[in-house]
Write a protein that holds these residues in place. Structure first.
Motif, PDB file in Angstrom:
ATOM      1  N   LEU A  77       1.381   2.035   1.733  1.00 18.55           N
ATOM      2  CA  LEU A  77       2.834   2.206   1.680  1.00 18.55           C
ATOM      3  C   LEU A  77       3.539   1.272   2.660  1.00 18.55           C
ATOM      4  N   ARG A  78       2.955   1.081   3.830  1.00 13.99           N
ATOM      5  CA  ARG A  78       3.587   0.172   4.795  1.00 13.99           C
ATOM      6  C   ARG A  78       3.539  -1.268   4.285  1.00 13.99           C
ATOM      7  N   ALA A  79       2.441  -1.622   3.609  1.00 14.10           N
ATOM      8  CA  ALA A  79       2.316  -2.985   3.092  1.00 14.10           C
ATOM      9  C   ALA A  79       3.155  -3.193   1.826  1.00 14.10           C
ATOM     10  N   ASP A  80       3.309  -2.141   1.028  1.00 13.90           N
ATOM     11  CA  ASP A  80       4.062  -2.250  -0.227  1.00 13.90           C
ATOM     12  C   ASP A  80       4.816  -0.940  -0.449  1.00 13.90           C
ATOM     13  N   PRO A  81       6.023  -0.807   0.103  1.00 17.03           N
ATOM     14  CA  PRO A  81       6.762   0.460  -0.013  1.00 17.03           C
ATOM     15  C   PRO A  81       7.087   0.849  -1.447  1.00 17.03           C
ATOM     16  N   TRP A  82       7.125  -0.121  -2.361  1.00 19.00           N
ATOM     17  CA  TRP A  82       7.460   0.211  -3.756  1.00 19.00           C
ATOM     18  C   TRP A  82       6.326   0.919  -4.472  1.00 19.00           C
ATOM     19  N   GLN A  83       5.169   1.058  -3.797  1.00 19.18           N
ATOM     20  CA  GLN A  83       4.103   1.896  -4.356  1.00 19.18           C
ATOM     21  C   GLN A  83       4.576   3.339  -4.526  1.00 19.18           C
ATOM     22  N   LEU A  84       5.638   3.693  -3.815  1.00 21.53           N
ATOM     23  CA  LEU A  84       6.198   5.043  -3.942  1.00 21.53           C
ATOM     24  C   LEU A  84       6.618   5.348  -5.380  1.00 21.53           C
ATOM     25  N   LEU A  85       6.908   4.314  -6.156  1.00 23.06           N
ATOM     26  CA  LEU A  85       7.308   4.516  -7.553  1.00 23.06           C
ATOM     27  C   LEU A  85       6.179   5.076  -8.412  1.00 23.06           C
ATOM     28  N   ARG A  86       4.956   5.039  -7.929  1.00 25.13           N
ATOM     29  CA  ARG A  86       3.837   5.595  -8.681  1.00 25.13           C
ATOM     30  C   ARG A  86       3.804   7.118  -8.607  1.00 25.13           C
ATOM     31  N   VAL A  87       4.626   7.697  -7.755  1.00 28.58           N
ATOM     32  CA  VAL A  87       4.694   9.151  -7.634  1.00 28.58           C
ATOM     33  C   VAL A  87       5.664   9.681  -8.689  1.00 28.58           C
TER      34      VAL A  87
END
Length: 741
Positions: free
Chosen positions: A192-202
């Protein structure tokens, strides 16, 4: 039709829509990815737009697996078996050798991705072909047994704590930490720190929320043209498209949706997503109107194609489904009973049931279409097949549908019935796949049966249908039966409609009409007409309303007073159906008003009291009606179709709703003695012919229509068909079934 059940005033015949009224734009809008409403997170099983917000499982739960967790785990085991089976098959035939120009460039790019290289910069200007699956002989059956369901482990407390710290730093709700840890897996805090847009996978997180999170974490490094954002939004849009029923999206539609989401270079975004292996690209040849006279080679070279982008899970499911269906269509059914026995059974049956028996006798896959009354035909098939010694089972989409079919079998009182086991040969599709119901599995892991009759077939999405077909043993027969006019599945795909259009196997259309004024009305709606029906027994009444407030008031009056007194059907046997969950006359507002009238109470356990009517969604895509029994430290105790269910406290909010009022998607596959369909003014733009057909068809004896949409109702019936869905099943079936049609 009349108006109120207690009056004799005749309602005017609905006028035809004015000439030139154009509603085709509303139908065409279905081709775009659906946008889930932030106002509401609907219960699972609500279909296209209603299912967009989805239903998420709470991962921070107790160690004991719930029914939903066990079912999901069982289906995951089956998907892994499908993947292993596909890996064992022969490699695909090389495709694209006759392509030229930009299409050939894109094919080269796809192959470069598969080999680990970056696609060429010019590759995405035009569609690219995907490797084509060979028309191979019957595949080798797998031999590994099915592993027992194992519940997914809850994320470790340390992982949840680390995620909570990252969420707090980005201004996101810390309560989201268990979901994020479960969705993103190991090392999620660093990712998440490296790629905050991973949050969209939730599930449930939207791009604007992920953007705010990224700005808080990255500061000045955050920009709209960030490649990480472009890839995340592309995958998110494909997920939203799946919630709207698509298994893939055409490139122009996906790029247009990316532009609407402020992605500066949509073409580069799709290019990058494919390069990173987060989506797949397919080039499907389209059928031409007529063959050319210049030879097969030139015809293949000039054949028009379309380019689709999709997620791997749906591509895998659709390809596995096509394989399984081809195996059934091209194989010879197991010799269960002689041809003379089947012919005698068909001769003793009536009408379309005889045609169905003859078709099943000689084919591995048969489609059966018809309304509610036509269920007598698969019931006759089930009885006759078991009388011949065939291990036959029937499966429905819901427990309520299973109970209705069991009651039908009892009413038929068929002669010469074999000695039945303690439980009839009926199951739900979910129970059959999970092993909780049905005949169980054989040593090879296949279902231990010879004939499977699947009712409510339009409710099958591609993943469930793939699991079913892969679970059938060699030589088994599959009958898909359902009403093609009802709403399609909550999950991606339109399996039944695609198979009907492919004409690759026998299709038996029932000639058994639905009886009475309600049957006449629903049949007319199915062909695009909205007539005034003669209802001397007040089977159909129209209740005009001016606004949503009056619609709620009249609905409560109908359910609690008018229908019981004038029609003789009690409130507990009356179901309210409305287009959506939100709004002034959606399920939330109607359920609140109906609870206050029919079962008032403090709602001490998540708003519920003993005696409340509920709609329980154990997993996304399924809704089970029931009642609240009690609540204690264990959770909320329900009774659903005669079976006890305990929903843990932390899962109540996501999976349980009040159920006096449902949406039409939730009501598919069920019927009630009386139905009140509520059409408030704010629902006018959401109405389609399949929605009206489905809602009106849920009534068995009485239908009240709380009508506040004026000419939107006849316009929907005459002009607005089902929203289109983009699928690949017909193209995948074409080369595997040379005798199609």
């Amino acid at each position: 039709m009349t108006t109120d059940p207690e009056t004799t005033e005749t309602a005017p015949r609905p006028e035809k829509p004015e000439d030139g009224a154009d509603t085709r734009e509303a139908a065409a809008a279905g081709a775009q990815p659906a946008e889930p409403s932030t106002e509401d997170a609907p219960a699972a099983g609500t279909g296209e737009s209603e299912a967009a917000a989805g239903t998420t499982e709470d991962q921070d739960s107790a160690a004991q697996p719930s029914e939903a967790e066990a079912e999901l785990a069982a289906q995951q085991v089956e998907r892994e078996r499908i993947e292993r089976r596909k890996a064992e098959k022969k490699g695909p035939i090389e495709a694209g050798g006759k392509l030229s120009g930009k299409a050939a460039d894109l094919l080269a790019a796809v192959r470069a991705v598969e080999s680990g290289e970056k696609p060429v910069a010019s590759a995405f200007s035009e569609p690219a072909p995907a490797p084509r699956r060979p028309s191979a002989p019957e595949p080798v059956r797998r031999t590994e047994p099915v592993a027992p369901p194992v519940a997914a482990a809850a994320p470790a407390a340390e992982a949840v704590g680390a995620v909570r710290a990252v969420l707090a730093g980005g201004g996101a709700p810390e309560a989201l930490a268990p979901q994020v840890a479960a969705a993103l897996g190991e090392g999620v805090d660093a990712r998440l720190r490296a790629d905050p847009w991973q949050l969209l996978r939730v599930p449930g997180v939207r791009p604007e929320q992920a953007d705010g999170f990224a700005r808080a974490l990255l500061g000045a490094e955050c920009s709209p043209d960030d490649e990480r954002r472009a890839r995340a939004v592309t995958v998110w849009l494909l997920e939203q498209a799946a919630l709207a029923g698509h298994t893939a999206l055409e490139v122009p539609a996906l790029e247009a949706a990316l532009a609407q989401r402020s992605v500066p270079d949509p073409e580069a975004a799709v290019h990058s997503t494919i390069a990173e292996g987060e989506a797949l690209v397919f080039q499907d040849a389209l059928e031409t109107a007529a063959p050319t006279d210049s030879g097969e080679d030139e015809e293949d070279e000039n054949r028009p194609v379309r380019v689709l982008i999709g997620l791997e899970r749906y591509a895998l499911a659709e390809e596995s489904l096509a394989d399984g269906l081809a195996r059934l269509i091209n194989s010879v059914p197991k010799a269960d009973g002689s041809a003379e026995d089947w012919d005698r059974a068909a001769s003793s049956a009536r009408g379309s049931a005889a045609e169905l028996l003859r078709a099943v006798a000689g084919h591995g896959l048969v489609l059966h279409t018809g309304g509610e009354a036509s269920r007598v035909e698969p019931a006759t098939l089930l009885h006759e097949a078991r009388r011949l010694g065939v291990r036959a089972w029937a499966a429905t989409h819901s427990p309520a549908g299973r109970d209705l079919f069991a009651a039908l079998l009892t009413r038929l009182d068929l002669p010469d019935a074999p000695a039945e086991p303690t439980q009839p040969a009926l199951a739900t599709v979910a129970g059959l796949l999970s092993g909780a119901e049905g005949p169980g599995r054989d040593a090879d892991g296949a279902l231990d049966l010879d004939l499977l009759i699947v009712l409510d077939a339009p409710q099958l999405d591609v993943e469930t249908a793939a699991l079913l077909t892969e679970s059938l043993p060699d030589g088994a027969r599959l009958v898909l039966s359902g009403d093609p006019g009802v709403l399609w599945s909550a999950g991606p795909g339109r399996v039944f409609a695609d198979l009907l259009a492919a004409r690759a196997c026998p299709q038996i259309a029932s000639r058994t009409p639905d009886p009475g004024p309600i049957g006449d009305l629903v049949s007319a709606i199915g062909v695009g007409e909205l007539p005034q029906v003669d209802a001397p027994g007040k089977e159909v009444v129209i209740v005009p309303v001016r606004d949503a407030g009056e619609a709620v008031h009249r609905t409560v009056q109908l359910v609690a007073d008018s229908v019981p007194r004038a029609i003789g059907i009690p409130a507990e046997e009356t179901q309210v159906i409305t287009p959506g969950h939100g709004g002034a006359a959606g399920t939330r507002a109607l359920n609140a008003a109906l609870k206050e009238r029919l079962n008032p109470g403090p709602g001490r356990f998540g708003g519920f009291d003993p005696g409340d009517r509920i709609a329980y969604s154990p997993v996304p895509g399924r809704t089970v009606p029931g009642r609240v029994v009690k609540a204690d430290a264990e959770g909320l105790h329900l009774e659903c179709s005669g079976a006890p269910v305990v929903v843990r406290k932390e899962r109540v909010e996501q999976s349980v709703r009040h159920g006096w009022a449902l949406t039409a998607h939730q009501a598919v596959g069920q019927q009630w003695r009386a139905v009140v369909v509520v059409l408030p003014g704010d629902a006018a733009q959401t109405l389609t012919r399949p929605w009206v057909y489905t809602a009106f068809g849920r009534a068995d004896r009485h239908l009240s229509i709380v009508h506040g949409v004026e000419q939107a109702l006849p316009r929907a019936v005459t002009e607005i068909p089902a929203k289109p869905r983009t699928t690949r099943l017909p193209v995948l079936l074409r080369p595997q079934i040379p005798t199609a049609g």
